[in-house]
Design an enzyme around this catalytic site. Structure first.
Site, PDB file in Angstrom:
ATOM      1  CD  GLU A 289       1.682  -1.816   3.379  1.00 14.42           C
ATOM      2  OE1 GLU A 289       2.181  -0.895   2.682  1.00 14.42           O
ATOM      3  OE2 GLU A 289       0.753  -2.542   2.974  1.00 14.42           O
TER       4      GLU A 289
ATOM      5  NE  ARG B 197     -18.504  17.168  15.055  1.00 12.00           N
ATOM      6  CZ  ARG B 197     -17.285  16.716  15.296  1.00 12.00           C
ATOM      7  NH1 ARG B 197     -17.020  15.420  15.159  1.00 12.00           N
ATOM      8  NH2 ARG B 197     -16.314  17.531  15.665  1.00 12.00           N
TER       9      ARG B 197
ATOM     10  NE  ARG C  46     -18.745  18.271  19.338  1.00 12.86           N
ATOM     11  CZ  ARG C  46     -18.939  16.950  19.269  1.00 12.86           C
ATOM     12  NH1 ARG C  46     -17.920  16.134  19.034  1.00 12.86           N
ATOM     13  NH2 ARG C  46     -20.142  16.444  19.425  1.00 12.86           N
TER      14      ARG C  46
ATOM     15  CG  HIS D 292      -1.932  -1.076   1.259  1.00 13.20           C
ATOM     16  ND1 HIS D 292      -1.686  -2.292   1.866  1.00 13.20           N
ATOM     17  CD2 HIS D 292      -3.180  -1.152   0.740  1.00 13.20           C
ATOM     18  CE1 HIS D 292      -2.744  -3.066   1.730  1.00 13.20           C
ATOM     19  NE2 HIS D 292      -3.660  -2.413   1.053  1.00 13.20           N
TER      20      HIS D 292
END
Length: 281
Positions: free
Chosen positions: A93, A181, A235, A23
């Site tokens: 990886e 949320r 928040r 990847h």
């Protein structure tokens, strides 16, 4: 197709300690021992801007990797994309090509008043409210940051005179429902109305989406890991600004240099681990 090997077959058969990774598209010679892990590939040049020099060594899917030096210390950066599944792939990886220290560098939402927009949150440990790490180890296994990485991040933030907070992070799989949320058309997931209050009561500082998986896998594999995130939203106060990402990047870059100094002192002293008695200049 006869005579040809699928990508999956090639990935399964290749030597995990040598060769190009499936990847990330990197080889051992491409990556330094310490790697910074932002989510967004666009953050890579914002991080490397502060380095002595750097070169992009690989770019595949959401994974962009650059390697260079900061104050003479070798350093790499690999973007992970959003969320723990892709961050775990990067962790896997990078470990296979020789990375030994991983530092998440990102943004977060604070759930305590004292963590203002633009401040940094340095993660001491994380609530594993994501599913990726559950596939590696039992759910009561702790997601803790390496003590030397935390110390280096704190020292870096102090030297740079940045406002910071050290504490617990909650890593989630969902930016919306998983962080309390409302969803589309006001949908509310079960328990979402109580989530922030519950975590605040437990002294959790912030939400983000990758730290707990990175910390968990690092501990499972015997690597060092930590996380520093800039606060984009509070928040509790309702404040929101995309501010402070370069502060997080500079803090993690300087921390890499300080870790190299710390490792040298550990080696010189004969100690098995970094401790405060070894000091830093």
């Amino acid at each position: 197709m006869s005579g040809e090997q699928s990508d999956e077959g090639r990935m399964d058969s290749e030597d995990p300690n040598d060769g190009e990774q499936y990847h990330l598209d990197v080889r051992p010679e491409d990556v330094a021992e310490t790697v910074l892990l932002p989510g967004n590939p666009e953050r890579v040049p914002k991080i490397t801007d502060a380095w002595d020099h750097s070169d992009v060594v690989a770019e595949h899917r959401e994974y962009r990797t650059a390697t260079g030096a900061y104050e003479g210390t070798p350093i790499s950066v690999t973007s992970t994309g959003i969320g723990s599944p892709s961050a775990a792939i990067a962790t896997e990886e990078l470990a296979r090509v020789g990375a030994e220290t991983l530092i998440r560098v990102g943004s977060c939402g604070a759930i305590r008043e004292e963590a203002a927009v633009g401040d940094l949150v340095i993660t001491r440990g994380a609530v594993r409210q994501e599913g990726t790490s559950d596939e590696y180890v039992r759910e009561d296994y702790p997601a803790v940051a390496n003590h030397a990485v935390v110390a280096a991040l704190v020292a870096a933030a102090e030297r740079l005179d940045y406002d910071y907070h050290v504490g617990l992070t909650c890593s989630t799989d969902s930016f919306y429902a998983g962080q309390g949320r409302p969803g589309f058309e006001g949908f509310e997931a079960r328990g979402s109305d109580e989530l922030v209050a519950e975590l605040r009561a437990a002294n959790v500082l912030n939400f983000e989406m990758e730290a707990s998986a990175i910390l968990t896998l690092a501990n499972v594999y015997g690597l060092r890991a930590g996380a520093v995130c800039s606060v984009y939203a509070n928040r509790v106060t309702g404040e929101f600004r995309t501010e402070g990402e370069r502060r997080a990047a500079k803090t993690a870059s300087l921390a890499t240099h300080l870790l190299a100094e710390m490792d040298e002192r550990v080696s010189e002293s004969g100690a098995s681990e970094w401790h405060a008695g070894l000091g830093l200049e």
